[in-house]
Design a protein around this motif. Structure first.
Motif, PDB file in Angstrom:
ATOM      1  N   LEU A  52       0.823  -1.211   0.000  1.00 47.71           N
ATOM      2  CA  LEU A  52       0.000   0.000   0.000  1.00 47.71           C
ATOM      3  C   LEU A  52       0.856   1.259   0.000  1.00 47.71           C
ATOM      4  O   LEU A  52       0.638   2.178  -0.800  1.00 47.71           O
ATOM      5  N   LEU A  53       1.837   1.325   0.899  1.00 44.10           N
ATOM      6  CA  LEU A  53       2.665   2.529   0.961  1.00 44.10           C
ATOM      7  C   LEU A  53       3.527   2.676  -0.279  1.00 44.10           C
ATOM      8  O   LEU A  53       3.867   3.796  -0.680  1.00 44.10           O
ATOM      9  N   ASP A  54       3.883   1.564  -0.913  1.00 44.53           N
ATOM     10  CA  ASP A  54       4.652   1.649  -2.152  1.00 44.53           C
ATOM     11  C   ASP A  54       3.824   2.311  -3.247  1.00 44.53           C
ATOM     12  O   ASP A  54       4.299   3.233  -3.931  1.00 44.53           O
ATOM     13  N   LEU A 325      -6.165  -1.732  -1.682  1.00 45.23           N
ATOM     14  CA  LEU A 325      -5.598  -2.971  -1.148  1.00 45.23           C
ATOM     15  C   LEU A 325      -6.338  -4.184  -1.699  1.00 45.23           C
ATOM     16  O   LEU A 325      -5.727  -5.221  -1.989  1.00 45.23           O
ATOM     17  N   GLY A 326      -7.655  -4.066  -1.859  1.00 43.63           N
ATOM     18  CA  GLY A 326      -8.412  -5.165  -2.435  1.00 43.63           C
ATOM     19  C   GLY A 326      -7.944  -5.506  -3.828  1.00 43.63           C
ATOM     20  O   GLY A 326      -7.863  -6.693  -4.199  1.00 43.63           O
ATOM     21  N   ALA A 329      -4.420  -7.205  -3.564  1.00 44.90           N
ATOM     22  CA  ALA A 329      -4.430  -8.567  -3.026  1.00 44.90           C
ATOM     23  C   ALA A 329      -5.218  -9.545  -3.874  1.00 44.90           C
ATOM     24  O   ALA A 329      -5.196 -10.749  -3.588  1.00 44.90           O
ATOM     25  N   ALA A 330      -5.898  -9.081  -4.909  1.00 45.77           N
ATOM     26  CA  ALA A 330      -6.749  -9.968  -5.701  1.00 45.77           C
ATOM     27  C   ALA A 330      -5.908 -10.962  -6.505  1.00 45.77           C
ATOM     28  O   ALA A 330      -4.812 -10.625  -6.960  1.00 45.77           O
ATOM     29  N   PRO A 331      -6.412 -12.184  -6.708  1.00 50.48           N
ATOM     30  CA  PRO A 331      -5.673 -13.176  -7.498  1.00 50.48           C
ATOM     31  C   PRO A 331      -5.862 -13.015  -8.994  1.00 50.48           C
ATOM     32  O   PRO A 331      -5.464 -13.881  -9.767  1.00 50.48           O
ATOM     33  N   VAL A 332      -6.478 -11.937  -9.427  1.00 50.70           N
ATOM     34  CA  VAL A 332      -6.679 -11.665 -10.846  1.00 50.70           C
ATOM     35  C   VAL A 332      -6.120 -10.285 -11.157  1.00 50.70           C
ATOM     36  O   VAL A 332      -5.915  -9.457 -10.258  1.00 50.70           O
ATOM     37  N   ASP A 333      -5.867 -10.029 -12.434  1.00 53.74           N
ATOM     38  CA  ASP A 333      -5.354  -8.731 -12.831  1.00 53.74           C
ATOM     39  C   ASP A 333      -6.400  -7.659 -12.585  1.00 53.74           C
ATOM     40  O   ASP A 333      -7.590  -7.848 -12.874  1.00 53.74           O
ATOM     41  N   ARG A 335      -6.724  -3.038 -12.121  1.00 52.41           N
ATOM     42  CA  ARG A 335      -6.031  -1.758 -12.277  1.00 52.41           C
ATOM     43  C   ARG A 335      -5.635  -1.223 -10.904  1.00 52.41           C
ATOM     44  O   ARG A 335      -6.468  -0.725 -10.157  1.00 52.41           O
ATOM     45  N   ILE A 336      -4.349  -1.369 -10.584  1.00 53.61           N
ATOM     46  CA  ILE A 336      -3.850  -0.890  -9.291  1.00 53.61           C
ATOM     47  C   ILE A 336      -3.444   0.565  -9.479  1.00 53.61           C
ATOM     48  O   ILE A 336      -2.295   0.882  -9.769  1.00 53.61           O
ATOM     49  N   ASP A 337      -4.408   1.432  -9.376  1.00 45.68           N
ATOM     50  CA  ASP A 337      -4.176   2.830  -9.703  1.00 45.68           C
ATOM     51  C   ASP A 337      -5.038   3.696  -8.798  1.00 45.68           C
ATOM     52  O   ASP A 337      -6.271   3.642  -8.864  1.00 45.68           O
ATOM     53  N   PRO A 338      -4.420   4.501  -7.928  1.00 42.00           N
ATOM     54  CA  PRO A 338      -5.222   5.384  -7.068  1.00 42.00           C
ATOM     55  C   PRO A 338      -6.098   6.354  -7.847  1.00 42.00           C
ATOM     56  O   PRO A 338      -7.034   6.918  -7.299  1.00 42.00           O
ATOM     57  N   GLN A 339      -5.814   6.559  -9.141  1.00 40.51           N
ATOM     58  CA  GLN A 339      -6.648   7.456  -9.924  1.00 40.51           C
ATOM     59  C   GLN A 339      -8.073   6.950 -10.078  1.00 40.51           C
ATOM     60  O   GLN A 339      -8.953   7.695 -10.520  1.00 40.51           O
ATOM     61  N   GLU A 340      -8.308   5.680  -9.714  1.00 39.83           N
ATOM     62  CA  GLU A 340      -9.678   5.173  -9.756  1.00 39.83           C
ATOM     63  C   GLU A 340     -10.594   5.988  -8.843  1.00 39.83           C
ATOM     64  O   GLU A 340     -11.812   5.974  -9.006  1.00 39.83           O
TER      65      GLU A 340
END
Length: 687
Positions: A52-54, A325-326, A329-333, A335-340
């Protein structure tokens, strides 16, 4: 009394107990609990705190968009670093009430689960496994790790040393990440520009977001005046720099380059402490600054404040971080993007009044402006008034940037969070929704032009309208990453740019090799202010640069060279001949479909400014990929879409209905038909 070791394991030697407050050694049981707490904290740090902090540390714009104070960020860091581990430790300690053996087993299970969660994250990064296969492998890793922990005491010692990890992660976030500038900003030391001879006209500058030039073009290469009449009107009275490109696909790098005149050189926060010399400081000694920034804070507090803000405070930071974080931690691809989390609030949500009287335009929902248009735009319009002192009116508006929620009319619609933007069927849906929101953005441009003319500012002002970057909707290369830059540079790099000089009435086209580092020197020349720092850009009042290649930066300091030349508009797919037709006799039934929000069609209120314009759901798995579905409202077909290959959401479909005229007040009938060869329709039973 020491806790007995589980059967089949070696007894671990007792270590020196840490002292309790009165100086005597702690009981042996609490020594064990401390060791277990350290082990849990180490793994929670790797599973929660570090990832998360990264991500947040590399996304200072997340905090700037939500107008987080230093106290908010520090509180969030404390929550991320302490709360998850404390919860697991307390729950584990509570199991001691059931006995030492239950406590030992519960601790082992907790470590196994944490190791499995860590394996999911590592596996998604290092292997092609996804979904159930990845979960199975992670479960095996967690079980194996738990067994190894019970068998070899060295693993526990390693974990206890790793308990220092969360402190290290927090330190890196606070002192070494780009976001550190938001928490611990340095003193502002910007340099004022030097006023030269000549006039200093008002400046009106609008920066839109995620808008490719090609989205505005018609078949003839000009602005499509039918779809975007207000962009076309602006082009007809200004200089259109048709070969203009942003310098990065990411706003935190692109916008500072525009306002400093320098190419991105370091991954710095888009904050005045990192970019002390910029447009706001250059004009600030001479101009009043009225700035509405969205995900930057380049205007220092000494120059201007930011009255309009989205949802703020620790609560929203924790909520959005939890959602992030959800996805991590998900086992699928995903969009890990805070812009969401970047969604402009409406004027009604913020409590602002509409800034403009209702024009006589029955095609637009002017009677619902507060509910429709973003509040930042409303506040910007309210400030477009003549003043005794030269004034810079600046607006960075997250339009037509995703999330796409506006129809061309200004009505809003809901969409699920998990719809993909790329892949078979999805990329074209994303482009269609983007273009609908762009047509709404065109309405806002028209409102700006009317306000400027009504206030008398239009003729006297330097008016600049552009976008910071584009976005690709090319299948398999959707987005703004390096793949999109390489395969669809015309959509990512080229952006609209219109510059209307004071008194200019006739439009012209300039195809010089413009790059957005040219924006600051051009504005400075137009308002007769000398910029007292080195610039990479070149003013439009100077001869054009000789090279034709474009300089672009996916990452600061890493130049990508793109071939020059104005891009051609991608050829849009021809609309299906069934779209717009009326369904005659009731077709025969032939299958089923599930619609996620079927009840929304029972009570439609167009006057409220919200319509069920996106229809999504699933069909049975035996329906072949690519099967066409026709979606009709009140007997008229509004879209024909394919069934996409199955994913975690099932065998899905989604249809976008941007035409308000399909809907009526009250109950509406939704029908979905399977399109067979020869455009024969078979009605599906909906649930």
């Amino acid at each position: 009394m020491a806790e007995p070791a589980p059967t089949g394991t070696a007894v671990r030697p007792a270590s020196t107990a840490p002292p309790v407050p009165d100086g005597t050694p702690a009981p042996a049981g609490w020594r064990v609990e401390l060791r277990r707490a350290y082990e849990v904290l180490a793994l929670v740090g790797l599973v929660v705190t570090q990832p998360l902090l990264d991500v947040l540390g590399r996304s200072p714009d997340f905090f700037l968009f939500h107008r987080a104070t230093s106290g908010d960020v520090l509180a969030l860091v404390a929550v991320v670093a302490l709360v998850p581990g404390a919860v697991v430790v307390l729950l584990g300690t509570a199991t001691r009430l059931a006995g030492v053996r239950v406590r030992a087993g519960a601790h082992t299970v907790a470590l196994g689960l944490l190791l499995a969660a860590l394996a999911v994250q590592v596996g998604r990064q290092a292997t092609p496994l996804r979904g159930v296969p990845l979960l199975v492998v992670a479960a095996l890793v967690g079980a194996g790790g738990a067994v190894a922990y019970r068998r070899w005491s060295v693993l526990g010692r390693v974990l206890r040393v790793a308990a220092l990890g969360p402190l290290v992660f927090v330190g890196l976030f606070l002192f070494a990440s780009p976001a550190s500038a938001v928490v611990l900003p340095r003193a502002h030391a910007g340099v004022d520009g030097v006023a030269g001879p000549g006039s200093h006209p008002p400046v009106v500058m609008i920066v839109l977001d995620e808008l490719p030039l090609v989205s505005l073009l018609g078949p003839d290469g000009r602005i499509d005046a039918t779809r975007y009449p207000n962009f076309a009107e602006l082009a007809g009275g200004s200089t259109w720099y048709r070969n203009a490109t942003g310098v990065s696909g990411w706003t935190p790098y692109a916008l500072p380059a525009m306002l400093t005149g320098r190419y991105p050189s370091a991954p710095s926060a888009p904050h005045y402490s990192q970019y002390p010399d910029n447009l706001f400081t250059a004009l600030g000694g001479l101009y009043d600054i009225r700035a509405q920034e969205s995900i930057t804070r380049l205007c220092p507090p000494s120059r201007c404040d930011q009255p309009v803000a989205p949802e703020q405070g620790l609560g929203v930071l924790v909520r959005e971080s939890g959602a992030l974080l959800g996805r991590i931690a998900a086992p699928v691809d995903s969009r890990i993007d805070p812009q969401e989390s970047y969604r402009e609030q409406t004027a009604a949500e913020v409590g602002l009044d509409a800034a403009e009287p209702v024009p006589a335009d029955p095609k637009f929902r002017w009677d619902s402006l507060n509910d429709n248009q973003p509040a930042r735009f409303t506040a910007f319009l309210a400030g477009l008034r003549p003043a005794d002192r030269p004034t810079l009116h600046f607006l960075h508006l997250l339009m037509p940037h995703a999330p796409w929620v506006f129809l061309p009319s200004g009505a809003r619609y809901d969409a699920p969070d998990d719809l993909p933007n790329d892949g078979a069927g999805w990329a074209e849906l994303a482009r269609t929704r983007h273009l609908a929101q762009l047509r709404y953005t065109d309405r806002l441009v028209g409102e700006t032009l009317r306000t400027l003319r009504a206030s008398g500012l239009y003729d006297r002002s330097l008016v600049v309208l552009t976008a910071d970057h584009g976005v690709s909707f090319t299948p398999d290369w959707q987005g703004r990453g390096m793949g999109a830059i390489e395969h669809a540079p015309g959509e990512v790099a080229w952006v609209p740019l219109f510059v209307k000089e004071p008194g200019q009435r006739a439009g012209r086209v300039d195809d010089r090799n413009w790059e957005h580092v040219d924006l600051l020197p051009t504005i400075a020349d137009e308002v007769n202010v000398r910029v007292p720092w080195r610039l990479d850009g070149r003013s439009a009042q100077q001869p054009p640069r000789e090279r034709t290649e474009k300089y672009f930066y996916d990452r600061p300091g890493e130049r990508v060279v793109l071939p020059g030349g104005v891009p051609a508009r991608p050829v849009p797919p021809a609309p299906h001949p069934l779209v717009g037709t009326t369904v005659g006799e009731r077709p025969s039934s032939g299958g089923t479909a599930s619609v996620a929000h079927l009840g929304a069609f029972d009570h439609v209120d167009p006057a409220a400014g919200e319509l069920p314009a996106l229809v999504w759901g699933t069909v049975p798995r035996e329906v072949p990929d690519g099967t066409l579905l026709a979606v009709a409202v009140n007997g008229r077909i509004g879209a024909v879409v394919p069934v996409v290959p199955p994913d975690k959401g099932g065998r899905r479909f989604a249809a976008f209905l941007p035409d308000d005229h399909l809907f009526r007040a009250g109950a509406n009938r939704l029908d979905i038909y399977r399109v067979d060869p020869g455009d024969t329709l078979r009605r599906l039973t909906l649930s």
